[in-house]
Motif scaffolding. Structure first.
Motif: not given
Length: 742
Positions: A313, A316, A327-330, A733-734, A740
């Motif tokens: 992944n 991301r 997991d949210n790319g942060q 992913v923000e 985006s």
């Protein structure tokens, strides 16, 4: 493996070895004469050595917190020591002085200031090494927002350096006395001292003497460095692709010299070329080529393929980053998985939050680190094992056939350092280390068995790593090898992981540095016992100065290591500390069991261990099957695999320009203008680094310490102006500041 070092497989010395050194670069650089009556460890040596050791210790710590660390500030000390030594020789009294209560006498002025005194002062200065103790203190205070007793830091600093010194003493016979262990990084220093002290009888018409050339380069470098360091910091990385495609994430990922693949990027800043990898003028061309091969394979083959196929992944997250992500790319929020009371791993918090995720490059970087360890051991066993075994037997029997070159014969005029001196240092510092970790257990977290294991691992890996360093100038064992061991055995304790690395990895580096200094003394015919006393005293002085300087910087620079809060143009970004902080989270807080275990997200990285075993074996076998193919024997698998081990903080632009400059001077110029290379190459390296180092110090104390950071304009930003290079490209992913994708 350098072509010159292949002769080490021979059991008998060659005629060339008997008359001079078997290494051509050494023959071109190192003198084959000596004056045993020349004084070395004098009053001037002690005074100037202790003073300059303290000064360099300050400069090293000062440099560590900057975006582009000044790579060799010690050159300033060497240059400064020469006029001071001559001044002392001209003014101090020459009559003997008796020490009260004894019959011992000494002279404050034994005669003209000489090259041996100058070399010993420099070795005194180089004992001012850095340790992870200062970095650990910074991470604890700035990143973890905790307190650490200053006595703890002092003990950690002193003991980890002296453990490395004990290692060096044990290995000295094999890695210093052998003429095939030639330590390439010592040759610029030899050339530098000869330029300062040897008078050329007649200056060639239309040409410069070595000392004239040195000072012209020094002045030019000093003047020019004002531009990239103060007026135009963006010169550290010029990434034109980003400027052309300002709104394209992919283009900036490809073109960014700092945050991407660096295609088309370059630098006009010498410190950017030499800061992280060392001066490219010092390395043999085969070592540079091996490094570039590894860099290209990792950065331009493995990384793009795995990223754009979305392996692990990877879209991301940024394509090139040492940060860790959720997991949210942060950016991973470490506070959610760290117990605030015990400062250990919180399993429930981890289960409720997120798995840890790495960028493509960072993930495969760990795999390559595993391969580097196994490759180094395999390469050493196959290419050097027989030679070392023969040397061990000869040492046991009291004879040696490998020490017959001219430099070894000249050094027989001096008494060697008894091995039991080193053994006392090694045993006593290990005991003190165990006491420190036991008494300050809450702060250091490392149990006594961890100290013993760290020291055992350090000496075991120091042997093959220092052999490669002695023949290529590059140290192949990355820190992650030690991270892996302590992370598995003692997970959930970040401070224990950092302390373990200080006693294992850093002790290896200290041993390597001490051996390098001993080889310099070997080339310059310095009495070994004088070097011993100088290095031990220098280590003690530097430990104290390092501690005080670190405390001062962290107390005086507001918002240090926090780039978002620093004023524009400020150099105090601590780029290397972010990598260490993330490493402490991965290995110290979470532990490799959550990441690289059989059911972890990156478990396949352990297959690189097998690659590290097989690759050197294949090269060795091919060299035996096709002995006429000399280029096969130049393949150094550990250097290829570990080429990117310093990335980050080293970036693509650093590596590309380092390789280009190194190959130009050490391959093209060396072959076509060998006379110029022998006279000027290492002097050029010293002059460039000295000029940029002193310029940085003058600018800081004259302007930047008062927060006068230059004219506010586009070029003042210490960046390559590729803001989208760190953006993820996965749909949904923000990330703040990034477009985006859908």
């Amino acid at each position: 493996m350098s072509e010159n070092t292949r002769q080490s497989q021979s059991s008998l010395p060659t005629l060339e070895e008997i008359n001079d050194s078997p290494i051509e670069q050494v023959r071109l650089t190192v003198p084959v004469t000596d004056d045993p009556t020349m004084p070395a460890l004098t009053f001037r040596t002690w005074v100037l050595g202790a003073t300059t050791c303290a000064l360099l210790s300050f400069l090293k710590v000062f440099s560590n917190y900057r975006r582009n660390p000044v790579s060799v500030p010690y050159v300033f000390i060497q240059i400064l020591a020469l006029p001071l030594g001559k001044l002392m020789a001209a003014t101090l009294p020459t009559r003997p002085i008796r020490i009260i209560g004894t019959k011992w006498t000494f002279s404050m002025n034994p005669g003209p200031f000489n090259i041996k005194e100058h070399v010993l002062i420099s070795i005194f200065v180089w004992s001012a090494g850095g340790t992870l103790a200062m970095l650990t203190y910074t991470l604890v205070k700035v990143f973890y927002h905790r307190r650490m007793n200053m006595l703890v830091v002092m003990l950690l600093t002193l003991t980890s350096e002296l453990v490395g010194y004990g290692f060096a003493g044990v290995l000295m016979h094999y890695l210093v006395d052998s003429p095939y262990m030639w330590w390439p990084s010592t040759l610029p220093t030899v050339s530098f001292f000869r330029a300062l002290h040897e008078q050329q009888e007649v200056r060639p018409k239309g040409q410069l003497t070595r000392i004239q050339f040195l000072f012209i380069v020094f002045i030019s470098s000093f003047a020019y460095y004002v531009i990239p360091n103060y007026f135009f910091p963006s010169l550290t990385a010029l990434s034109f692709i980003c400027w052309i495609w300002k709104n394209s994430v992919t283009a900036q990922q490809l073109g960014s010299g700092y945050h991407g693949l660096g295609l088309g990027s370059f630098t006009l800043d010498w410190s950017s070329i030499s800061s992280f990898l060392g001066s490219p003028l010092e390395y043999p061309p085969d070592a540079i080529i091996n490094s570039l091969v590894g860099f290209v394979l990792v950065f331009y083959v493995i990384t793009p393929i795995t990223y754009w196929t979305n392996s692990y992944n990877s879209k991301r997250f940024p394509i090139f980053s040492s940060d860790i992500f959720d997991d949210n790319g942060q950016r991973y929020n470490i506070s959610r998985v760290l117990d605030k009371n015990s400062f250990s791993f919180d399993q429930q918090g981890y289960d409720n939050y997120s798995h840890i995720n790495l960028s493509t490059f960072y993930a495969y970087g760990y795999g390559l680190a595993f391969a580097s360890m196994s490759a180094t051991l395999t390469h050493f066993a196959l290419f050097y094992g027989r030679t070392l075994w023969r040397q061990l037997k000869e040492a046991w029997q009291g004879r040696s056939r490998t020490g017959g070159d001219i430099h070894n014969r000249l050094m027989r005029s001096y008494d060697p350092v008894p091995q039991w001196w080193f053994c006392i240092i090694l045993v006593s510092t290990i005991v003190l280390s165990i006491f420190s970790c036991s008494y300050f257990k809450r702060q250091l977290q490392l149990p006594p068995w961890g100290v013993l294991l760290a020291c055992a691992m350090g000496i075991f890996l120091a042997i093959p790593a220092s052999v490669i360093s002695a023949t290529t100038g590059m140290f192949p064992i990355p820190m992650v090898v030690h991270d892996l061991v302590i992370g598995y055995l003692y997970p959930g304790r970040p401070f224990a992981a950092m302390v373990y690395k200080d006693y294992s990895h850093m002790s290896m580096l200290h041993a390597d540095n001490f051996l390098n200094d001993f080889k310099l003394g070997h080339y310059m015919k310095i009495p070994p016992r004088s070097m011993f006393f100088v290095q031990v005293v220098g280590t003690v002085i530097s430990s104290f100065v390092n501690l005080v300087t670190t405390w001062w910087i962290l107390s005086s620079v507001k918002n240090i290591c926090e780039p978002s809060k620093l004023p524009e143009g400020s150099p105090w970004t601590c780029v290397g500390f972010n990598t260490l902080f993330d490493s402490s989270i991965i290995w110290g807080v979470l532990g490799p069991g959550l990441i690289f275990a059989p059911h972890g997200p990156y478990s396949k990285m352990y297959f690189f261990l097998i690659i590290g075993v097989l690759a050197p074996a294949m090269v060795w076998k091919l060299s035996r099957v096709f002995p006429e193919k000399k280029w096969i024997k130049l393949i150094n698998v550990p250097i290829i695999i570990s080429a990117t081990s310093q990335m980050p903080p080293t970036t693509a632009v650093n590596y590309l320009c380092w390789g280009a400059v190194g190959l130009f001077f050490n391959a093209v110029v060396y072959r076509k203008f060998k006379g110029w290379w022998a006279e000027r190459n290492y002097i050029l390296s010293i002059g460039l680094e000295a000029g940029s180092a002193i310029s940085a110090l003058v600018l800081y104390f004259a302007l930047q310490v008062k927060e006068i950071n230059g004219i506010h304009w586009w070029g003042l930003e210490l960046d390559d102006h590729c803001p989208l290079a760190h953006c993820p490209t996965a749909p949904g992913v923000e990330v703040e500041g990034c477009p985006s994708f859908h």
